[in-house]
Design a protein around this motif. Sequence first.
Motif, PDB file in Angstrom:
ATOM      1  N   ARG A 180       0.845  -1.206   0.000  1.00 47.22           N
ATOM      2  CA  ARG A 180       0.000   0.000   0.000  1.00 47.22           C
ATOM      3  C   ARG A 180       0.878   1.252   0.000  1.00 47.22           C
ATOM      4  NH1 ARG A 180      -5.214   0.661   2.363  1.00 47.22           N
ATOM      5  NH2 ARG A 180      -4.883  -1.192   3.645  1.00 47.22           N
ATOM      6  N   PHE A 181       1.941   1.221   0.820  1.00 45.34           N
ATOM      7  CA  PHE A 181       2.860   2.356   0.872  1.00 45.34           C
ATOM      8  C   PHE A 181       3.491   2.596  -0.500  1.00 45.34           C
ATOM      9  CE2 PHE A 181       7.236   3.873   1.226  1.00 45.34           C
ATOM     10  CZ  PHE A 181       7.053   5.071   1.903  1.00 45.34           C
ATOM     11  N   ALA A 182       3.895   1.525  -1.183  1.00 42.85           N
ATOM     12  CA  ALA A 182       4.504   1.662  -2.505  1.00 42.85           C
ATOM     13  C   ALA A 182       3.530   2.278  -3.498  1.00 42.85           C
ATOM     14  CB  ALA A 182       4.973   0.293  -2.998  1.00 42.85           C
ATOM     15  N   ARG A 183       2.280   1.877  -3.409  1.00 44.17           N
ATOM     16  CA  ARG A 183       1.258   2.370  -4.343  1.00 44.17           C
ATOM     17  C   ARG A 183       0.888   3.823  -4.081  1.00 44.17           C
ATOM     18  NH1 ARG A 183      -2.002  -1.159  -3.161  1.00 44.17           N
ATOM     19  NH2 ARG A 183      -3.465  -0.064  -1.807  1.00 44.17           N
ATOM     20  N   GLU A 184       0.801   4.212  -2.830  1.00 45.42           N
ATOM     21  CA  GLU A 184       0.289   5.532  -2.485  1.00 45.42           C
ATOM     22  C   GLU A 184       1.386   6.567  -2.227  1.00 45.42           C
ATOM     23  OE1 GLU A 184      -2.291   5.005   0.837  1.00 45.42           O
ATOM     24  OE2 GLU A 184      -3.775   3.823  -0.282  1.00 45.42           O
ATOM     25  N   HIS A 185       2.614   6.108  -1.959  1.00 41.89           N
ATOM     26  CA  HIS A 185       3.660   7.056  -1.575  1.00 41.89           C
ATOM     27  C   HIS A 185       4.937   6.891  -2.392  1.00 41.89           C
ATOM     28  CE1 HIS A 185       1.225   8.429   1.807  1.00 41.89           C
ATOM     29  NE2 HIS A 185       1.017   7.157   2.120  1.00 41.89           N
ATOM     30  N   SER A 186       5.684   5.817  -2.174  1.00 42.47           N
ATOM     31  CA  SER A 186       6.983   5.710  -2.832  1.00 42.47           C
ATOM     32  C   SER A 186       7.357   4.255  -3.097  1.00 42.47           C
ATOM     33  CB  SER A 186       8.068   6.375  -1.963  1.00 42.47           C
ATOM     34  OG  SER A 186       9.355   6.124  -2.482  1.00 42.47           O
ATOM     35  N   ALA A 187       7.323   3.862  -4.363  1.00 42.44           N
ATOM     36  CA  ALA A 187       7.755   2.519  -4.743  1.00 42.44           C
ATOM     37  C   ALA A 187       9.260   2.374  -4.558  1.00 42.44           C
ATOM     38  CB  ALA A 187       7.364   2.244  -6.191  1.00 42.44           C
ATOM     39  N   GLU A 188      10.004   3.486  -4.703  1.00 39.85           N
ATOM     40  CA  GLU A 188      11.457   3.443  -4.561  1.00 39.85           C
ATOM     41  C   GLU A 188      11.858   3.123  -3.116  1.00 39.85           C
ATOM     42  OE1 GLU A 188       9.766   5.851  -5.987  1.00 39.85           O
ATOM     43  OE2 GLU A 188      10.303   5.542  -8.103  1.00 39.85           O
ATOM     44  N   GLU A 189      11.208   3.777  -2.150  1.00 39.73           N
ATOM     45  CA  GLU A 189      11.546   3.492  -0.757  1.00 39.73           C
ATOM     46  C   GLU A 189      11.119   2.079  -0.376  1.00 39.73           C
ATOM     47  OE1 GLU A 189      10.874   5.088   3.842  1.00 39.73           O
ATOM     48  OE2 GLU A 189      10.348   6.389   2.152  1.00 39.73           O
TER      49      GLU A 189
ATOM     50  N   SER B   1       6.138 -10.505  -6.367  1.00 36.44           N
ATOM     51  CA  SER B   1       6.908 -10.606  -7.609  1.00 36.44           C
ATOM     52  C   SER B   1       7.150  -9.256  -8.268  1.00 36.44           C
ATOM     53  CB  SER B   1       6.187 -11.535  -8.593  1.00 36.44           C
ATOM     54  OG  SER B   1       4.919 -11.011  -8.954  1.00 36.44           O
ATOM     55  N   ARG B   2       6.483  -8.215  -7.801  1.00 37.84           N
ATOM     56  CA  ARG B   2       6.658  -6.885  -8.389  1.00 37.84           C
ATOM     57  C   ARG B   2       7.942  -6.208  -7.928  1.00 37.84           C
ATOM     58  NH1 ARG B   2       0.578  -4.796  -6.841  1.00 37.84           N
ATOM     59  NH2 ARG B   2      -0.584  -6.489  -7.876  1.00 37.84           N
ATOM     60  N   PHE B   3       8.593  -6.781  -6.930  1.00 39.39           N
ATOM     61  CA  PHE B   3       9.779  -6.145  -6.369  1.00 39.39           C
ATOM     62  C   PHE B   3      10.996  -7.036  -6.573  1.00 39.39           C
ATOM     63  CE2 PHE B   3       6.126  -4.427  -4.224  1.00 39.39           C
ATOM     64  CZ  PHE B   3       6.398  -3.072  -4.148  1.00 39.39           C
ATOM     65  N   SER B   4      12.073  -6.412  -6.979  1.00 37.62           N
ATOM     66  CA  SER B   4      13.292  -7.135  -7.305  1.00 37.62           C
ATOM     67  C   SER B   4      13.813  -7.936  -6.116  1.00 37.62           C
ATOM     68  CB  SER B   4      14.363  -6.137  -7.766  1.00 37.62           C
ATOM     69  OG  SER B   4      15.591  -6.781  -8.002  1.00 37.62           O
ATOM     70  N   GLY B   5      14.042  -9.219  -6.341  1.00 38.84           N
ATOM     71  CA  GLY B   5      14.669 -10.077  -5.341  1.00 38.84           C
ATOM     72  C   GLY B   5      13.746 -10.645  -4.285  1.00 38.84           C
ATOM     73  N   LEU B   6      12.534 -10.122  -4.173  1.00 35.73           N
ATOM     74  CA  LEU B   6      11.654 -10.549  -3.078  1.00 35.73           C
ATOM     75  C   LEU B   6      11.067 -11.936  -3.330  1.00 35.73           C
ATOM     76  CD1 LEU B   6      10.342  -9.926  -0.393  1.00 35.73           C
ATOM     77  CD2 LEU B   6       8.528  -8.696  -1.599  1.00 35.73           C
ATOM     78  N   ALA B   7      10.557 -12.169  -4.534  1.00 36.26           N
ATOM     79  CA  ALA B   7       9.955 -13.475  -4.829  1.00 36.26           C
ATOM     80  C   ALA B   7      10.988 -14.591  -4.699  1.00 36.26           C
ATOM     81  CB  ALA B   7       9.352 -13.464  -6.231  1.00 36.26           C
ATOM     82  N   GLU B   8      12.203 -14.342  -5.189  1.00 37.61           N
ATOM     83  CA  GLU B   8      13.257 -15.357  -5.115  1.00 37.61           C
ATOM     84  C   GLU B   8      13.586 -15.709  -3.669  1.00 37.61           C
ATOM     85  OE1 GLU B   8      13.745 -13.044  -8.925  1.00 37.61           O
ATOM     86  OE2 GLU B   8      13.273 -12.620  -6.842  1.00 37.61           O
ATOM     87  N   THR B   9      13.633 -14.695  -2.823  1.00 43.54           N
ATOM     88  CA  THR B   9      13.931 -14.938  -1.410  1.00 43.54           C
ATOM     89  C   THR B   9      12.809 -15.712  -0.735  1.00 43.54           C
ATOM     90  OG1 THR B   9      15.254 -12.904  -1.282  1.00 43.54           O
ATOM     91  CG2 THR B   9      14.444 -13.817   0.797  1.00 43.54           C
TER      92      THR B   9
END
Length: 570
Positions: free
Chosen positions: A163-172, A206-214
Amino acid sequence: MKGSFNNPMLEDPFDASLPDNPYPGLRSFYSSEWPIFFGRETMIDEIIELLVKNNFILIHGDSGCGKSSVIRAGVLVQLQQGYLADGKTWRTCAIVPRNAPLRGLAEALARLNTPEPSESDILDIRKILDHGKLAPVLLSSWLLKDENDSICILVDQFEELFRFAREHSAEEAQAFIDVLTGIATSSPSGIFAILTMRSEFLGSCSRFSGLAETINHTQYLLPRMGNDALRRTIQEPARLYGGEIKKDLTEKLIENVKGNQDELPLIQHGLRQLWYRPKKTNGPHASNVVLDLMDFEQAESLEKLLDDHASAILDKLIGKNEKLTTLVEYVFRSLTDINADGQAIRRPLTFDRLKQETGSEEEALREVIEAFRAEGANFIFPFGSNKIEGRTMIDISHEAFIRSWSKLSDPKEGWLWKEFNDGLAWRALRFQSARFVDNKKDQLSLAGLSERAKWISSLPSPTWCERYGNENYLVIKLFGISNYRWSIVGSLTFAVPFLFYFSNALSGLIEELLLKDWQVVFDNIVFSIIEIISIVLLLGWPFGIFTWRWIQGSRTRSKVEKFFKRKDSS
């Protein structure tokens, strides 16, 4: 409070003092309530084994399956109590990644060394977190006291990061994830992480790098509790307080929630309600409290117990102040939502944002929140007497509350569905306003003008509209042009018949003049003068009607403008 919801670190992990209540109700267990936490022993062992092996683990399952409780009152407490018998000392911290997750993590880690860290201490750790996947190794050197020191970070309700990524900052959000996945990939000595998340959000990883693999290598799906485990959950806490839950009631409760995703929160809430009924006990730690099937007969079901409890709080609240009725509705409409799968979910907001969306006065809003978050209710977080400030997150304690309280969930009259329908109506009005920019014929109907204006005036506040998209200026313009159009159309509708009658009278007079029948002409002139005077008077009606329609339409437009110019309560 020791072992509070936000800080699972126990001052004394071997303090076996009983909490005030044998059953916490709808909320999750606090860490300090570990003496009354039963039924998950095998799962706790399995989770600790995987955590130590990988330094990282994701616990996921349905809403209501007890993810937070098993970690806070089970895993973390066991680690602090020396479960591994390896001579290591475990320190724990926890965050919910709602607002500024990197800052929140830095604050939680800084509090491991001192209860009230300085701003410079927090900033030092925050700078380390900027190193992403390398941060865990640096944190190990920065925070660990010696080789026997270990730190476990709990990221509870990890789905809030999406939710934070969608509404505020996907980079953070990605930077925060890099720190966590770095714990799994680098396996730094003494740094561990536990994440809890609802299973429905696995795909979002899966939308975030490295997370699904971990996660593929470190996830643990929390199993449902079997009947034997549920019996321990129900009966053992009562025995510690000198009471007893009879077998017939135990089996009835298990049967009542069989197949229900909210089985644990409903059981805990129902037992708390039954335990504290006046005929049984006058307060905590009362002895010889015995509950049997007769105590549950009038309740019908555990869901009905929760429904009645919430409704009783509402009745008591509006009994003191009837004006709060609408505000209670607006509060719970703002704190709930429906996801893409049609499921009711929580929608946490800061206190300031909730005040703006509901268009309420601060004192009235606090009165509503206090009633539903009081000890014994625990329907709104933060619980109890924790201080609420402008940036404090206000949230419904559990989605079981949304699903069980008929005021919210009723498919016909429930507040949740009223909110959903109002949201659809606002989106439709926004869409029509946007189309109107390109096609000026796409205006509101005559009936739609007054109906829409009345509906808009009934909305909580202009800030509420931002929830569904905020093109207020286009909506105001649409109302203005539509009003002008229907004022003219209304005038012409009345004017045309009168103009037709006047032209017929004039043509008849000319015809008589041509025939030179002077007597008839004289008579017709007299009558025509009378008719013309009458027609002139009648022709005034269209202009009167135009003026009346214009005034009515202007009032309608004024209502809309006044609503959007209304200042939010501050």
